[in-house]
Write a protein that holds these residues in place. Structure first.
Motif, PDB file in Angstrom:
ATOM      1  N   GLU A  24      -5.461   6.008   1.964  1.00 28.21           N
ATOM      2  CA  GLU A  24      -5.039   4.918   1.439  1.00 28.21           C
ATOM      3  C   GLU A  24      -4.840   3.971   2.427  1.00 28.21           C
ATOM      4  N   ALA A  53       0.906   4.016  -3.023  1.00 27.94           N
ATOM      5  CA  ALA A  53       0.725   5.432  -2.524  1.00 27.94           C
ATOM      6  C   ALA A  53       1.700   6.407  -3.094  1.00 27.94           C
ATOM      7  N   ALA A  74       0.846  -1.176  -0.083  1.00 32.04           N
ATOM      8  CA  ALA A  74       0.180  -0.082  -0.064  1.00 32.04           C
ATOM      9  C   ALA A  74       1.029   1.323   0.008  1.00 32.04           C
ATOM     10  N   THR A 111      -6.319  -0.114   3.922  1.00 32.42           N
ATOM     11  CA  THR A 111      -5.690  -0.996   3.984  1.00 32.42           C
ATOM     12  C   THR A 111      -5.792  -1.600   5.477  1.00 32.42           C
ATOM     13  N   VAL A 125      -4.771   8.108  -5.460  1.00 29.05           N
ATOM     14  CA  VAL A 125      -4.657   7.111  -4.604  1.00 29.05           C
ATOM     15  C   VAL A 125      -5.309   5.745  -5.364  1.00 29.05           C
ATOM     16  N   HIS A 126      -4.747   4.478  -4.980  1.00 24.43           N
ATOM     17  CA  HIS A 126      -5.356   3.135  -5.363  1.00 24.43           C
ATOM     18  C   HIS A 126      -6.876   3.084  -4.844  1.00 24.43           C
ATOM     19  N   GLY A 127      -7.062   3.423  -3.394  1.00 22.30           N
ATOM     20  CA  GLY A 127      -8.204   3.633  -2.828  1.00 22.30           C
ATOM     21  C   GLY A 127      -8.809   2.133  -2.340  1.00 22.30           C
TER      22      GLY A 127
END
Length: 968
Positions: free
Chosen positions: A244, A144, A140, A248, A209-211
């Motif tokens: 983010e 980021a 993560a 996680t 962000v991946h989210g």
């Protein structure tokens, strides 16, 4: 093209795409043929294609998402190339594009293909190792960091997973949560998290962000040597960096329900890749709670919209667990623990090495310590519930001794809360000094002194010293830091609270919950004993060590509640308190009818023991008073009392009385009953819940008759007495034919061991008539259900409209003191002379008689039987209402404050929910309630609390049960 805004379009059912559709699209647009299976997705449709030469993922996006948004996802994949994270590669379509529009039954869907990443998802790991939790955080963090510079018009989207709108998402979707109990909890936790987040919003860092770097979307390394990877970039958008990490962490929580602080490994690993600033650290745990809340409400909405979405449906249980764990942990404590972990203090660093000399010159060499622990007699009689309990005790000691100090690392009873729904903060990381005449406070070490809110803080070389109650006498501006040398006068005080902190510039909570080990808190906030020159540390508390000692010397067949029981050392009214000052509503202790530690009973016993305690062969007035009182409570013609030590002894004696009086041996007893542990009482006990071999091992003088169980029995309902009596007639006819006359019949007038099941109307009247016609004696075992517990009746036999020949009673009459009684007629009592005199060493002793009289006085004066009516009927109504909403509740039995909640998996077959009952009891303990299962199937929650139970506590119990049932 515009980008998606969830708040404007919150309903996102997955597009209607079948496997056959996927086969066609894969071949026609991408030239891929092979085995195709669907993968789980919340809002899109994903299919894995195995061509034999390779594996791929066909992704058909929800039609609400634009091409810009999907191109942004591909851009994120490109941005992460070379980041050290294994990511899917983009597979172009036959026309060379990375995105094609396909038609599925008139609906246009944007479609992509990515390479499939091999590896086991963390979702499939039941108990991840510390290394795996760190891998989750590392991935993560790297994602980021890799996305920090990404800019794309498709990132300006607002998905439901955007931490910035979490509150709005909960507001919008909360009604999809069917359970009112869950809705209340989600609402409260969300509001608290939003309030904590409010002052931080403007300063939290924003980036791509991946989210969703979660357990679902990471794959661990493969045997071929591939490293861990990240999949599913469908939530890529601009958002908060710390959001983010929150996503996680929330995904890791449900894997570690017994050790939720293990997620500190994940947080530390993330921060090593994407460092967190001060605002991030303050915002992280509120965002974890909000992420959990959004997961729960979104999952419920998705199942409602998309009933065949097994992915969303199966995720609901662990999403609730993650949220529940997050909201139970105190945000201030988590912030301090996170800051400590990220501070990088070497393992094994000396937590006490903060240096420093004496702060205050005490007036004597002795330390006058205020005992605020759970076993402190200074807090007896409910004094611990007074809001000024600590100050009052300190004032009293200081006035007498010249000063008073609290202890460090003590679980303070004065901080315990009753009817709690979360853990109470009770572990003291600070100490307080009270000096009535005032005292000078000196700097124990050199540093910078400055004001921080209402406190002062001295910043030293190795620790900060926080001071509340310091009175400074300087003029001028006090907010400017002042340099002081060791020994310099800082000011004066009459009440000074002191806390050391090795978290530079951040004060840990002064009192914390038991969530983290005390040793960890001692490292963060060290013992300040050296600053006073006296030992202030409280002794360590280790319930597991005490349990090991118990098991080492105490016969293990003497079972204890719960696999990992709290160490209970105090009771008050209908509450129990463990050594960590956590309170529990006591819903099982019918022994303590007038409540735990009743001051009136305590004083009466103390006074009598100071005068005399001996055996009943001596002559003293208390025995006469108590015997008269019991006889007066019994129905005519019962007028004679035997006093013994327990219910088992009472039953044993009752059986012997019946046999001696009649000259016969045979006793009839109902199946499923428990009457005690002595040879005689055990002989008439047939509950397989207490003894699996009970039905096989009854002696020949005991004859069992069918339990008239109105819920599970051979015949059911309140009008089933005639059918049961017909069966009894057949049993008695067989005895008549064999020339056997019964000595007596024994039964509880309400089936307590079955969970308070009421007998069918008229049953005991018919039984007693038949037994007496044959010369037998009728025994009512009132040990559990009598003595006012039913509320509407003092004796359970009253509910059946009968007068027994013998009543046995115990438990409630002694309020925990070993005391039992047999009440019968003079004729039956006198017949025992054929076997000689009767004697019980402690039965009817002066102290026992005093206990019995005082209990009856309290019950009368405090109207506890009437309380059993009011609170019991209210609680029964609450429980029946729960039964209307929770299929697991099959019935609510009982009367007054003897109730049972029968749990079953199927209301038609009555399949008992035994495992669920055990799980519910464990989860109720976390809710601050002690409840246990009973019955032959251990599937009935027995509810028989002290008769002082309040409506407020009854409601708290019902609310807790509602929540637990909602989450099974």
């Amino acid at each position: 093209m515009s980008t998606f805004d969830f708040l404007a379009q919150p309903s996102l059912p997955r597009p209607d795409v079948t496997v056959d559709d996927a086969v066609r699209i894969a071949a026609e647009f991408f030239g891929l043929r092979g085995e195709i299976v669907e993968l789980g997705s919340q809002q899109d449709r994903n299919f894995r294609i195995d061509t034999g030469a390779g594996r791929f993922v066909l992704k058909l996006a929800n039609p609400v998402f634009s091409a810009d948004e999907l191109h942004a996802q591909n851009a994120a994949l490109v941005a992460l190339a070379g980041s050290g994270v294994r990511i899917p590669g983009i597979v172009p379509a036959l026309d060379g594009s990375d995105l094609v529009a396909v038609d599925v039954r008139g609906q246009t869907l944007l479609t992509r293909v990515l390479h499939y990443l091999d590896g086991e998802p963390l979702t499939g790991v039941a108990a991840p190792s510390s290394e795996q939790l760190r891998t989750l955080g590392t991935l993560a963090g790297r994602v980021a960091a890799g996305l920090a510079g990404l800019e794309h018009p498709g990132l300006e989207r607002t998905t439901q997973w955007d931490a910035r709108i979490a509150g709005e998402v909960v507001d919008l979707l909360l009604d999809h949560v069917a359970s009112p109990a869950q809705r209340r909890v989600i609402r409260a936790a969300t509001d608290d998290a939003l309030a904590r987040l409010a002052p931080l919003r403007a300063v939290l860092r924003r980036q791509a962000v991946h989210g969703d770097v979660t357990d679902d979307n990471i794959v661990l390394g493969t045997a071929a040597g591939d490293g861990p990877g990240v999949i599913d970039f469908g939530d890529v958008a601009n958002g908060w960096l710390v959001g983010e990490l929150a996503a996680t962490v929330a995904s890791a929580l449900h894997h570690v329900p017994d050790a939720p602080l293990s997620v500190l490994d994940t947080i530390e690993a993330f921060a090593a890749e994407a460092p967190l600033d001060d605002a991030d650290l303050a915002a992280l745990w509120p965002l974890v709670v909000l992420r959990g809340a959004v997961l729960v409400v979104s999952g419920e909405q998705q199942v409602a919209l998309d009933g065949d979405n097994l992915y969303a449906d199966e995720n609901r249980a662990h999403e609730w667990l993650a949220f529940d764990l997050a909201r139970r942990l105190d945000a201030d404590e988590l912030e301090a623990l996170i800051r400590w972990r990220l501070a990088g203090v070497p393992a094994g660093a000396d937590a006490t090495a903060v240096g420093g000399g004496r702060m205050v010159a005490l007036d004597s060499s002795a330390a006058h310590l205020a005992d605020l622990s759970v076993t402190s007699h200074a807090l007896d009689d409910g004094a611990w519930l007074h809001p000024d309990a600590e100050a009052q005790l300190l004032d009293t000691i200081a006035a007498r001794e010249g000063h008073a100090l609290t202890r460090f690392g003590e679980h303070r009873l004065s901080r315990a809360t009753i009817d709690r729904s979360a853990a109470s903060a009770t572990l003291a990381l600070s100490v307080s000094l009270r000096v009535p005449a005032g005292a000078t406070v000196s700097a124990p070490f050199a540093g910078l002194l400055e004001r921080s809110g209402d406190a002062w803080v001295l910043h030293g070389d190795t620790a900060d010293l926080w001071l509340d109650g310091l009175e400074r006498h300087e003029s001028g501006v006090t907010s400017v830091a002042t340099s002081v040398a060791a020994g310099d006068q800082l000011g004066t005080t009459t009440m000074l609270t002191v806390q050391l902190s090795r978290l530079r510039g951040h004060r840990p909570p002064a009192v914390v919950t038991p969530a983290a080990p005390p040793a960890l808190w001692r490292a963060i906030s060290p013992d300040p004993s050296a600053l006073f020159g006296v030992e202030l540390a409280a002794p360590d508390d280790d319930p597991d060590a005490v349990l090991a000692r118990r098991d080492g010397s105490f016969a293990r067949v003497q079972e204890h509640y719960f696999e990992h029981p709290p160490l209970i050392e105090r009771g008050w009214r209908h509450h129990l308190v463990d050594t960590r000052a956590q309170s529990y509503i006591d819903m099982v202790n019918n022994v303590t009818a007038v409540g735990h530690a009743h001051p009136r009973l305590v004083n009466a016993v103390r006074d009598q023991w100071a005068l005399l305690n001996t055996n009943s062969r001596f002559h003293y007035e208390e025995l006469a008073c108590f015997s008269e009182r019991l006889a007066a409570l019994a129905p005519d013609p019962l007028d004679t009392v035997f006093l013994v030590n327990s219910g088992s002894e009472a039953v044993d004696l009752a059986l012997r009385l019946a046999q001696t009086h009649t000259g016969e041996r045979t006793i009839l007893a109902a199946t499923e009953a428990y009457h005690g542990w002595t040879v005689g009482a055990d002989a008439v006990s047939s509950s397989i819940g207490d003894n699996p071999r009970a039905l096989e091992t009854r002696p020949d003088w005991v004859r069992l008759v069918a339990s008239p169980h109105t819920f599970r029995g051979r015949y059911r309902g309140a009008s089933s007495a005639a059918a049961y009596l017909a069966d009894l007639d057949a049993d008695l006819a067989a005895l008549d034919a064999a020339g056997i006359r019964p000595a007596g019949f024994i039964a509880e007038p309400v089936f307590g061991n079955a969970g308070g099941v009421m007998l069918p109307d008229g049953y005991l009247h018919g039984v007693y008539e038949r037994i007496r016609a044959r010369g037998g004696v009728c025994i009512a075992d009132e040990v559990q259900v009598g003595y006012g517990r039913l509320g509407h009746y003092f004796w359970g036999s009253e509910q059946q409209g009968v007068v027994p020949d013998i009543i046995t009673v115990a438990k409630a009459m002694g309020n925990g003191h070993p005391l039992g009684a047999v009440i019968t007629t003079r004729a039956i009592a006198d017949s025992f002379a054929a076997e000689g005199s009767f004697f019980s060493s402690a039965g009817g002793s002066p102290v026992s008689s005093t206990v019995g009289l005082t209990v009856l006085d309290i019950m009368r004066d405090e109207r506890l039987q009437q309380n059993a009516v009011a609170v019991g009927d209210h609680l029964a109504d609450r429980l029946r209402e729960l039964g209307d909403r929770h299929p697991l509740i099959g019935a609510v039995h009982g009367l007054g404050l003897y109730l049972g909640v029968e749990l079953m998996r199927d209301r038609e077959t009555l399949e008992p929910a035994t495992a669920e009952a055990a799980l519910i009891c464990d989860r109720m303990l976390a809710e601050g309630v002690v409840v246990q299962p009973t019955g032959d199937h251990k599937n009935v929650l027995k509810i028989k609390p002290p008769l002082v139970l309040t409506e407020q506590s009854a409601d708290r119990f019902a609310d807790a049960l509602d929540l637990v049932l909602s989450t099974l």
